[in-house]
Design an enzyme around this catalytic site. Structure first.
Site, PDB file in Angstrom:
ATOM      1  N   GLU A   1      40.946  20.333  34.521  1.00  0.00           N
ATOM      2  CA  GLU A   1      39.792  20.595  35.403  1.00  0.00           C
ATOM      3  C   GLU A   1      40.160  20.361  36.872  1.00  0.00           C
ATOM      4  OE1 GLU A   1      37.317  21.996  34.109  1.00  0.00           O
ATOM      5  OE2 GLU A   1      37.111  21.317  32.037  1.00  0.00           O
TER       6      GLU A   1
ATOM      7  N   TYR B   1      29.206  30.365  30.383  1.00  0.00           N
ATOM      8  CA  TYR B   1      30.179  31.069  31.217  1.00  0.00           C
ATOM      9  C   TYR B   1      30.942  32.072  30.367  1.00  0.00           C
ATOM     10  CZ  TYR B   1      29.240  27.432  34.623  1.00  0.00           C
ATOM     11  OH  TYR B   1      28.624  26.593  35.509  1.00  0.00           O
TER      12      TYR B   1
ATOM     13  N   ALA C   1      40.670  32.231  34.308  1.00  0.00           N
ATOM     14  CA  ALA C   1      39.225  32.271  34.133  1.00  0.00           C
ATOM     15  C   ALA C   1      38.881  31.292  33.001  1.00  0.00           C
ATOM     16  CB  ALA C   1      38.775  33.693  33.807  1.00  0.00           C
ATOM     17  N   MET C   2      37.635  31.332  32.524  1.00  0.00           N
ATOM     18  CA  MET C   2      37.235  30.426  31.440  1.00  0.00           C
ATOM     19  C   MET C   2      37.874  30.847  30.118  1.00  0.00           C
ATOM     20  SD  MET C   2      34.969  28.269  32.674  1.00  0.00           S
ATOM     21  CE  MET C   2      33.936  27.681  31.333  1.00  0.00           C
TER      22      MET C   2
ATOM     23  N   GLY D   1      42.501  29.017  27.338  1.00  0.00           N
ATOM     24  CA  GLY D   1      43.343  28.060  26.622  1.00  0.00           C
ATOM     25  C   GLY D   1      44.052  27.071  27.526  1.00  0.00           C
TER      26      GLY D   1
ATOM     27  N   GLN E   1      40.288  22.193  39.329  1.00  0.00           N
ATOM     28  CA  GLN E   1      39.485  22.846  40.371  1.00  0.00           C
ATOM     29  C   GLN E   1      38.560  21.842  41.058  1.00  0.00           C
ATOM     30  OE1 GLN E   1      39.136  23.439  37.081  1.00  0.00           O
ATOM     31  NE2 GLN E   1      36.982  23.547  36.480  1.00  0.00           N
TER      32      GLN E   1
ATOM     33  N   ALA F   1      27.333  23.392  37.637  1.00  0.00           N
ATOM     34  CA  ALA F   1      26.067  23.110  36.964  1.00  0.00           C
ATOM     35  C   ALA F   1      26.355  22.160  35.817  1.00  0.00           C
ATOM     36  CB  ALA F   1      25.448  24.395  36.438  1.00  0.00           C
TER      37      ALA F   1
ATOM     38  N   HIS G   1      33.511  44.594  35.272  1.00  0.00           N
ATOM     39  CA  HIS G   1      32.352  44.155  34.499  1.00  0.00           C
ATOM     40  C   HIS G   1      31.626  42.994  35.185  1.00  0.00           C
ATOM     41  CE1 HIS G   1      33.943  46.638  31.092  1.00  0.00           C
ATOM     42  NE2 HIS G   1      32.673  46.978  31.187  1.00  0.00           N
TER      43      HIS G   1
HETATM   44 ZN   LIG Z   1      35.823  44.472  31.442  1.00  0.00          ZN
END
Ligand SMILES: [Zn+2]
Length: 192
Positions: free
Chosen positions: A88, A178, A10-11, A14, A90, A171, A185
């Site tokens: 990067e 982000y 995820a973002m 590291g 992706q 974007a 969550h």
């Molecule tokens: Zn959580």
């Protein structure tokens, strides 16, 4: 045997720090790594990979039309290259991921790709889809949600901190932020 690696997360896990550390390790052994990053990520200026803890390095840029096999073959013929590092990743196209497999299989140079697995809608990026499909080694770089669970989802928020549930995958500019969160969550933030 050279191999292709996909380091995904995820973002803010590291990724760039890990990439720059790998580059340093190669250089320390007298080897010659090459770094590429996506041309659309100009947060820190053109042609640089920067990590949040302050490390940075120059990088070649790849654009949607860049033929990475040809680019790397040319660099390697000028001077022997021992490792290709892609930040990067992706944002690679299917064709570019294929070209990188050719770098591994024909030029016998290891390729290490670092990037996000999914976008803020929970959908695979194109580059990530084909890296998950074709890489030799998949390595998850972990980061945590505010609740302490592993964060594997990314929320895009507007300038008021509200989660955005639609929009373009990428974007550029704007005030979007982000945040990496766990799946529970993520659902909560989107009111699911
Ligand atoms: Zn959580």
């Amino acid at each position: 045997m050279a191999q292709m690696y996909f380091y995904y997360s995820a973002m803010n896990a590291g990724k760039s720090t890990t990439l720059l550390q790998s580059s340093f390790n190669y250089q320390e052994r007298g080897m010659n790594p090459v770094i590429f990053t996506a041309a659309l990520d100009d947060r820190y200026g053109i042609g640089k990979v920067s990590s949040r803890i302050g490390l940075q390095s120059d990088a070649f840029l790849f654009k949607p039309e860049t033929d990475l096999f040809k680019a790397i073959e040319t660099l390697n013929s000028e001077e022997k290259r021992h490792c290709i590092l892609i930040d990067e990743c992706q944002f690679l196209s299917k064709e570019q991921v294929y070209q990188l497999t050719e770098v591994v299989d024909k030029l016998h140079i290891p390729v290490l790709c670092y990037g996000l697995r999914t976008d803020f809608l929970g959908e695979l990026f194109e580059g990530s889809k084909y890296l998950l499909s074709w890489a030799d080694k998949l390595v998850e770089l972990k980061t945590i949600c505010h609740c302490g669970r592993k964060a594997n989802m990314v929320i895009r928020t507007d300038e008021h901190g509200n989660a955005i549930a639609q929009g373009d995958q990428v974007a550029i500019g704007g005030n979007d932020r982000y945040v990496s969160v766990c799946r529970q969550h993520y659902k909560e933030a989107l009111g699911q």
